[in-house]
Design a protein around this motif. Structure first.
Motif, PDB file in Angstrom:
ATOM      1  N   LEU A 205       0.832  -1.212   0.000  1.00  0.00           N
ATOM      2  CA  LEU A 205       0.000   0.000   0.000  1.00  0.00           C
ATOM      3  C   LEU A 205       0.867   1.262   0.000  1.00  0.00           C
ATOM      4  O   LEU A 205       0.563   2.244  -0.683  1.00  0.00           O
ATOM      5  CB  LEU A 205      -0.960  -0.007   1.192  1.00  0.00           C
ATOM      6  N   HIS A 209      -0.145   2.805  -3.570  1.00  0.00           N
ATOM      7  CA  HIS A 209      -1.505   3.271  -3.288  1.00  0.00           C
ATOM      8  C   HIS A 209      -2.068   4.225  -4.340  1.00  0.00           C
ATOM      9  O   HIS A 209      -3.270   4.250  -4.581  1.00  0.00           O
ATOM     10  CB  HIS A 209      -1.586   3.893  -1.885  1.00  0.00           C
ATOM     11  N   ALA A 214      -8.798  -0.626  -4.768  1.00  0.00           N
ATOM     12  CA  ALA A 214      -9.318  -1.330  -3.592  1.00  0.00           C
ATOM     13  C   ALA A 214      -8.508  -2.579  -3.277  1.00  0.00           C
ATOM     14  O   ALA A 214      -7.859  -3.149  -4.153  1.00  0.00           O
ATOM     15  CB  ALA A 214     -10.771  -1.727  -3.834  1.00  0.00           C
ATOM     16  N   CYS A 242      -5.989   1.085   4.690  1.00  0.00           N
ATOM     17  CA  CYS A 242      -6.819   1.486   3.540  1.00  0.00           C
ATOM     18  C   CYS A 242      -7.282   2.931   3.738  1.00  0.00           C
ATOM     19  O   CYS A 242      -7.257   3.736   2.802  1.00  0.00           O
ATOM     20  CB  CYS A 242      -8.020   0.559   3.384  1.00  0.00           C
ATOM     21  N   VAL A 247      -7.622   4.015  -0.100  1.00  0.00           N
ATOM     22  CA  VAL A 247      -7.905   2.803  -0.867  1.00  0.00           C
ATOM     23  C   VAL A 247      -9.167   2.162  -0.282  1.00  0.00           C
ATOM     24  O   VAL A 247      -9.334   2.117   0.931  1.00  0.00           O
ATOM     25  CB  VAL A 247      -6.692   1.837  -0.759  1.00  0.00           C
ATOM     26  N   LEU A 249     -11.797  -0.777   0.817  1.00  0.00           N
ATOM     27  CA  LEU A 249     -11.726  -2.149   1.332  1.00  0.00           C
ATOM     28  C   LEU A 249     -13.006  -2.876   0.922  1.00  0.00           C
ATOM     29  O   LEU A 249     -14.113  -2.461   1.277  1.00  0.00           O
ATOM     30  CB  LEU A 249     -11.576  -2.124   2.857  1.00  0.00           C
TER      31      LEU A 249
END
Ligand SMILES: *Cc1c(COP(=O)(O)O)cnc(C)c1O
Length: 450
Positions: A205, A209, A214, A242, A247, A249
């Motif tokens: 991530l 990212h 997702a 996240c 991002v 989830l």
């Protein structure tokens, strides 16, 4: 009697396997079901300890659900869901919003699990695009993940036998090594674990990212991976990161939702709420093909506007919001409440686990026993001290499955992982039959092939 078996083999291409297998093991034609039992056309009965592919919650031919269908069918069976609606769909949506984790306030209907995953992937991508993050085009999924088999869903799977051949057609998913508690790289056990393995996801991530829409996961249990159960701490960390990196989830609760893990939803173990939650299987009690994606107000609002803005989510499935399916799901949930299903599942799950553990002490071939709620899995290995696996071509699980079938038990293992995922109506006597028959079959197999 007409020869159903012959005709079946003449006309039908069955899912999930090599049709040549049927030369030896003929299709079993089921005529009737009751509770955990299935009856074939020859009068043999089988305990359905895999809930007919993890869908059945309250038993076959459940009286209350049957009644709910009969009642609904005389009103309306199905109606177009664009611009039209129906009472069961509305009531079910209200109910789902009230029982799912916080912030999930909008309900999008579809008709199978894979489609629900496709919808979540598309919504997430489209959301980011509308927010001006056009770089975000990729998804992150865990090693050994299973999310369905249509091309988008298959893209986020990591089960070689399902997706290897289709690789040229699939999305460019970022694969992250996920938890593997039986063979933990960090040498922790379930008690000492602090989800150290999350490091791989964190790294991913941090680095990617800006490109990621997702992360999609099966919360708590990777089903098709062989019921790999992992720590809720992993999910807690995932939610945190996240959020930190913008991002989404996506929680694929298709297999684990509706009480399977001892909580209504597996996300509850971690106390987290995803941006998208996909549910199917247990949603309609194993009766009808139906699925739902729940999402947040913020996502919904992002799609709200005029056509010329390109904002609408132009995605549809003919059977969305099917009235019969929704009536079934509503009755299913009513029974959950009135009969305290979650509480009773916890007790039954404990009993299954206890009886299974008692049986495994002396066998060198039982590697891992893992259990959560109404899921108990048994991993067969060559040697429990080395955890060495059997060669895939020996099909040890499949051989045990065939033995168990003759004894009246439907095990249908994943590779060499046998598992119990019975309908929640199973009683104590049936639990004993299930566990005993399974271990008798294991013993018979290893007796034969010593
Ligand atoms: C079964 C399953 C799917 C796919 O659902 P289908 O209805 O078979 O398309 C997706 N994800 C998980 C976790 C599942 O168990």
């Amino acid at each position: 009697m007409k020869d159903y078996v012959k005709k079946d083999l003449k006309y039908i291409w069955h899912p999930c396997g090599q049709m040549k297998d049927y030369e030896e093991l003929k299709p079993i034609v089921i005529e009737k079901g009751e509770g955990v039992w299935l009856y074939d056309i020859h009068g043999n009965k089988y305990l359905d300890c895999i809930s007919s592919w993890w869908t059945n919650t309250l038993g076959h031919s459940n009286k209350r659900i049957n009644e709910a269908i009969k009642k609904q069918i005389d009103n309306i069976e199905h109606v177009i869901f664009a611009n039209f609606s129906n009472k069961p769909a509305i009531e079910l949506s209200e109910k789902l919003v009230s029982i799912t984790p916080e912030k999930l306030t909008k309900v999008f209907f579809s008709d199978n699990g894979s489609s629900a995953v496709e919808i979540a992937l598309k919504m997430s991508f489209h959301y980011h695009a509308q927010k001006g993050n056009s770089k975000k085009k990729r998804f992150v999924a865990l090693s050994d993940a299973y999310h369905g088999e249509t091309l988008g869903a298959l893209s986020v799977c990591d089960i070689d036998q399902f997706n290897m051949i289709y690789k040229p057609l699939l999305l460019d998913t970022i694969r992250v090594k996920g938890p593997d508690c039986y063979r933990c790289e960090y040498n922790f056990n379930r008690e000492t674990c602090n989800a150290e393995c999350f490091k791989a996801m964190e790294k991913c991530l941090v680095k990617n990212h800006e490109d990621i829409c997702a992360v999609v996961v099966e919360p708590m249990v990777q089903g098709a991976a062989g019921m790999k159960i992992y720590s809720p701490i992993y999910l807690g960390k995932l939610r945190e990161f996240c959020d930190k990196y913008g991002v989404h989830l996506i929680a694929d609760e298709i297999a684990v939702g509706f009480g399977r893990t001892g909580e209504m939803f597996a996300c509850n173990h971690a106390g987290i709420s995803p941006d998208f939650m996909c549910i199917s299987k247990g949603l309609s009690a194993g009766y009808m093909p139906m699925s739902v994606v729940l999402t947040r107000e913020e996502v919904y609002n992002c799609f709200y506007g005029d056509y010329k803005e390109g904002k609408a989510f132009l995605h549809s499935h003919t059977y969305a919001g099917n009235a019969l399916g929704c009536a079934i799901a509503l009755e299913n949930l009513k029974i959950f409440e009135e009969e305290n299903i979650i509480e009773s599942n916890r007790k039954k799950g404990e009993l299954i686990k206890k009886l299974t553990l008692e049986k495994t002490k002396h066998s060198k071939h039982i590697g891992d026993i893992r259990s959560i709620g109404m899921i108990t899995a048994i991993e067969i290995v060559k040697d429990k001290f080395s955890k060495e696996l059997y060669d895939g071509h020996m099909r040890v699980g499949y051989e045990i499955y065939k033995i168990a079938l003759k004894k009246g038990l439907i095990l249908r293992p994943i590779g060499n992982v046998l598992y119990f995922i019975p309908p929640y109506v199973i009683n104590e006597e049936e639990i004993k039959f299930m566990v005993n028959t399974c271990f008798d079959s294991i013993e018979e197999y290893f007796g034969q092939y010593k």
